[in-house]
Design a protein around this motif. Structure first.
Motif, short mmCIF file in Angstrom:
data_model
loop_
_atom_site.label_atom_id
_atom_site.label_comp_id
_atom_site.label_asym_id
_atom_site.label_seq_id
_atom_site.Cartn_x
_atom_site.Cartn_y
_atom_site.Cartn_z
N LEU A 1 0.82 -1.20 0.00
CA LEU A 1 0.00 0.00 0.00
C LEU A 1 0.87 1.26 0.00
CD1 LEU A 1 -2.82 1.27 0.15
CD2 LEU A 1 -2.65 1.13 2.66
N ALA A 2 1.93 1.27 0.82
CA ALA A 2 2.81 2.43 0.86
C ALA A 2 3.45 2.67 -0.49
CB ALA A 2 3.89 2.23 1.94
N HIS A 3 3.88 1.61 -1.15
CA HIS A 3 4.51 1.74 -2.47
C HIS A 3 3.54 2.36 -3.48
CE1 HIS A 3 7.17 0.78 -5.82
NE2 HIS A 3 6.13 0.21 -6.43
N LYS A 4 2.27 2.03 -3.34
CA LYS A 4 1.27 2.52 -4.30
C LYS A 4 0.88 3.97 -4.04
CE LYS A 4 -0.92 -1.89 -5.52
NZ LYS A 4 -2.17 -2.70 -5.43
N VAL A 5 0.65 4.31 -2.74
CA VAL A 5 0.02 5.61 -2.46
C VAL A 5 1.02 6.73 -2.14
CG1 VAL A 5 -2.02 4.41 -1.61
CG2 VAL A 5 -0.32 5.21 0.02
N ALA A 6 2.22 6.40 -1.62
CA ALA A 6 3.13 7.46 -1.17
C ALA A 6 3.49 8.46 -2.26
CB ALA A 6 4.40 6.84 -0.57
N PRO A 7 3.85 8.00 -3.47
CA PRO A 7 4.19 8.99 -4.51
C PRO A 7 3.04 9.93 -4.84
CG PRO A 7 4.93 6.80 -5.15
CD PRO A 7 4.05 6.62 -3.96
N HIS A 8 1.82 9.42 -4.80
CA HIS A 8 0.66 10.25 -5.13
C HIS A 8 0.37 11.25 -4.01
CE1 HIS A 8 -0.03 7.71 -8.60
NE2 HIS A 8 -0.01 6.64 -7.82
N LEU A 9 0.52 10.83 -2.76
CA LEU A 9 0.33 11.75 -1.64
C LEU A 9 1.40 12.85 -1.68
CD1 LEU A 9 -0.58 9.36 1.29
CD2 LEU A 9 -2.08 11.02 0.19
N ASP A 10 2.63 12.49 -2.00
CA ASP A 10 3.69 13.50 -2.12
C ASP A 10 3.37 14.49 -3.23
OD1 ASP A 10 5.04 12.28 -0.06
OD2 ASP A 10 6.44 11.21 -1.36
N ALA A 11 2.83 13.97 -4.34
CA ALA A 11 2.48 14.84 -5.46
C ALA A 11 1.34 15.79 -5.08
CB ALA A 11 2.07 14.01 -6.67
N LEU A 12 0.37 15.30 -4.31
CA LEU A 12 -0.72 16.17 -3.84
C LEU A 12 -0.19 17.26 -2.92
CD1 LEU A 12 -3.58 13.58 -3.14
CD2 LEU A 12 -3.55 15.37 -4.91
N THR A 13 0.74 16.88 -2.03
CA THR A 13 1.34 17.89 -1.15
C THR A 13 2.05 18.96 -1.97
OG1 THR A 13 1.66 16.25 0.61
CG2 THR A 13 2.99 18.24 0.72
N GLU A 14 2.76 18.53 -3.00
CA GLU A 14 3.48 19.49 -3.84
C GLU A 14 2.51 20.43 -4.54
OE1 GLU A 14 6.95 19.47 -7.28
OE2 GLU A 14 6.12 17.59 -6.54
N ILE A 15 1.37 19.89 -4.98
CA ILE A 15 0.38 20.73 -5.64
C ILE A 15 -0.21 21.75 -4.67
CG2 ILE A 15 -1.93 20.71 -6.68
CD1 ILE A 15 -1.18 17.97 -7.91
N THR A 16 -0.55 21.30 -3.45
CA THR A 16 -1.16 22.22 -2.48
C THR A 16 -0.16 23.26 -2.00
OG1 THR A 16 -0.65 20.69 -0.67
CG2 THR A 16 -2.80 20.49 -1.69
N GLU A 17 1.13 22.92 -2.00
CA GLU A 17 2.14 23.86 -1.56
C GLU A 17 2.59 24.80 -2.67
OE1 GLU A 17 3.55 24.42 1.38
OE2 GLU A 17 2.44 22.89 2.48
N ALA A 18 2.24 24.48 -3.92
CA ALA A 18 2.73 25.28 -5.04
C ALA A 18 2.30 26.73 -4.94
CB ALA A 18 2.23 24.67 -6.36
N GLY A 19 1.10 26.96 -4.39
CA GLY A 19 0.63 28.33 -4.25
C GLY A 19 1.45 29.14 -3.28
N LEU A 20 2.23 28.46 -2.43
CA LEU A 20 3.07 29.17 -1.47
C LEU A 20 4.48 29.41 -1.99
CD1 LEU A 20 2.10 27.13 1.74
CD2 LEU A 20 1.21 29.36 1.02
N ASP A 21 4.71 29.02 -3.26
CA ASP A 21 6.08 29.08 -3.78
C ASP A 21 6.66 30.48 -3.75
OD1 ASP A 21 8.27 27.60 -5.10
OD2 ASP A 21 7.89 29.01 -6.71
N GLN A 22 5.84 31.48 -4.04
CA GLN A 22 6.35 32.85 -4.05
C GLN A 22 6.79 33.29 -2.66
OE1 GLN A 22 6.91 34.63 -6.82
NE2 GLN A 22 6.25 32.79 -7.92
#
Length: 298
Positions: A64-85
């Protein structure tokens, strides 16, 4: 399936402990335990084996970790993208050896500081640095050991060359590199050793690599900071093994002399270590990338 449950699951999987995961998530341990139990009920399969110290994932948990971890990391990156500036104005907590962090890492981060990045530093031995990083006290650590487990991810940063150095007075008494090469480590027996620890970590590594034998003497001077070791050497207290970056200026000025120039000098690797998944945070990702790019010139 609730993404919050999956986030908690991935954090526990990486941390190997409900307690450590709770600290990283800002939750209580009972809350983490309850979320994992809820997820296990939903899946109908156990995800972890509880042990006296921490937990071990089952084969289902690993899958389960192998399947979901990359996608959760990608979601975190998307939600944090607005804070990039605004990421440059965030505070970065970096930990590492005091000499390397002071001489290499912090000067390299100056351009990011000019952009508003705030930096807080912590110094200590590798085990303490990795433990502090795992517990969430640091964002990034520079270590000389590659960590084990899933929680921490390491990238080789650079290699440091070790040099056997002494003051000009001792170098003259020893007769130069040719004499040392001919006589070997025995020629160095009369010279006091200056080290960072009673166990002679740098001297032992050098002796083993260059002379194929451990040192036979104990330290005459022990100073826990390599900069203090260098000061003792240039003052004539004895010989030491030091990273070239630290003693390069003293070698150029003649305050210290390299006693040997082995064809394959001893090296030590530094690693840039983060908690898995935190490169989704822009200020950590930018610092990580900047240090790796800067290290190419080290």
């Amino acid at each position: 399936m609730d993404l919050a449950l999956l986030r908690t699951f991935v954090t526990v999987h990486r941390a190997g402990s409900f307690t450590r995961a709770a600290a990283l998530l800002g939750l209580s341990q009972p809350a983490v335990t309850s979320q994992i139990r809820t997820l296990e009920r939903q899946l109908g399969r156990p995800l972890f084996l509880r042990k006296a110290r921490g937990v071990t994932p089952t084969s289902v948990g690993d899958e389960l970790a192998h399947k979901v971890a990359p996608h959760l990391d990608a979601l975190t990156e998307i939600t944090e993208a607005g804070l990039d500036q605004e990421s440059a104005t965030r505070t970065l907590h970096i930990a590492g050896p005091p000499e390397f962090t002071s001489q290499r890492a912090l000067p390299a981060l100056t351009p990011l500081m000019d952009q508003g990045l705030c930096v807080r530093t912590a110094f200590g031995p590798t085990d303490e640095l990795l433990s502090g990083l795992a517990d969430g006290h640091h964002d990034l650590a520079i270590t000389t050991t590659r960590p084990r487990g899933c929680l921490l991810a390491a990238t080789p940063l650079c290699d440091e060359e070790h040099v056997l150095v002494a003051s000009p007075r001792w170098a003259d008494r020893l007769g130069g590199p040719a004499a040392l090469q001919a006589r070997g480590a025995r020629a160095l027996d009369p010279v006091p050793l200056v080290e960072v620890h009673e166990s002679l970590p740098l001297v032992t590594r050098y002796w083993t690599a260059v002379f194929d034998a451990p040192p036979t003497a104990s330290a005459a001077v022990v100073a826990s900071d390599l900069r203090a070791v260098l000061a003792c050497v240039t003052a004539g207290a004895g010989l030491a093994v030091l990273p070239r970056y630290l003693c390069a200026e003293a070698l150029d000025s003649g305050e210290a002399i390299a006693l040997l120039d082995p064809p394959v000098p001893p090296l030590r690797t530094y690693f840039l270590v983060i908690r898995s998944g935190t490169l989704a945070l822009p200020h950590i990702a930018r610092t990580h990338e900047w240090l790796l790019r800067s290290a190419a010139d080290w």
